[in-house]
Design a protein around this motif. Sequence first.
Motif, short mmCIF file in Angstrom:
data_model
loop_
_atom_site.label_atom_id
_atom_site.label_comp_id
_atom_site.label_asym_id
_atom_site.label_seq_id
_atom_site.Cartn_x
_atom_site.Cartn_y
_atom_site.Cartn_z
N GLU A 1 0.67 -1.19 0.14
CA GLU A 1 -0.12 0.00 -0.17
C GLU A 1 0.95 1.31 -0.13
O GLU A 1 0.54 2.13 -0.76
N GLY B 1 -8.17 3.17 -7.15
CA GLY B 1 -8.51 2.68 -5.78
C GLY B 1 -8.18 3.51 -4.80
O GLY B 1 -8.27 3.27 -3.63
N TYR C 1 -14.00 3.66 -3.23
CA TYR C 1 -14.40 2.29 -2.50
C TYR C 1 -15.02 1.66 -3.51
O TYR C 1 -16.16 1.28 -3.56
N ARG D 1 -16.03 -5.49 -5.31
CA ARG D 1 -14.70 -6.57 -5.42
C ARG D 1 -14.39 -6.88 -6.68
O ARG D 1 -13.00 -6.79 -6.88
N TYR E 1 -14.03 -4.74 -9.31
CA TYR E 1 -13.26 -3.65 -9.75
C TYR E 1 -11.95 -3.68 -9.01
O TYR E 1 -11.02 -3.29 -9.51
N ARG E 2 -12.00 -4.07 -7.64
CA ARG E 2 -10.78 -4.30 -6.94
C ARG E 2 -10.00 -5.23 -7.35
O ARG E 2 -8.75 -5.04 -7.34
N GLU F 1 -5.98 -4.44 -9.10
CA GLU F 1 -4.91 -4.83 -8.69
C GLU F 1 -4.11 -5.50 -9.76
O GLU F 1 -2.95 -5.19 -9.78
#
Length: 215
Positions: A66, A110, A114, A117, A119-120, A124
């Motif tokens: 992060e 991101g 928020y 999932r 899209y997350r 990544e």
Amino acid sequence: MSSNKDEVKIYNENHMENCNVFQGDIYGATFPLPGANVTINQYYGKGQKPKSEVEEGNVEPAEARERRKLEAIKAITDRFDFNDEMLGYDSLGRRITSERIAVLFSKCLGIGSYPSRPYRLMIEQVWVLLIDARKQCTKRPGEDYFRQTVLNIVGYFVSRGIICGAKLDIAQCIFADADANLARNIERNIESAVFPEGLADMLDLYIEKLRNGEF
């Protein structure tokens, strides 16, 4: 005369030959029949990691990753310096500035948003291209591998009409030393197979928020 004590032999007609032999603990095992196509997923006990990862230190702690993402986003968006005539207006009649493009880019990755999932998972995959590795992309000091990928995403912004101008001029508003070859990545935008399917839909979501004046 036969004896009652004659040895009785029992044959199992369902016997199999040349079968795999499993040694050690078996968890939730499925035993395939001969001729089946088998995919083997290795199981590691709770809290265990593959030996090679533990020994070689290939597992990056979440906090460290992060931190790398935040450093990369800053290194990217600090370079955004688009000329006013390259940028249009949102639906409220306000100028789309370089700072707002920076916020858009961050949210699409991101940062400060928020996403769902699915899209997350897409995000990544893009981060892997930005900070881990991408074929035919070299790592420059302070940039990770992100030059080509950044211009691909900005190229999608161009295709959506929020940035306009000559490809080389746009590229040099981000990377001052960009040449015509690097600038071609704007035209290619996110059509490359390295980008996850459905990424355009996610980018459109945040582009629409920008146009609606949400940031």
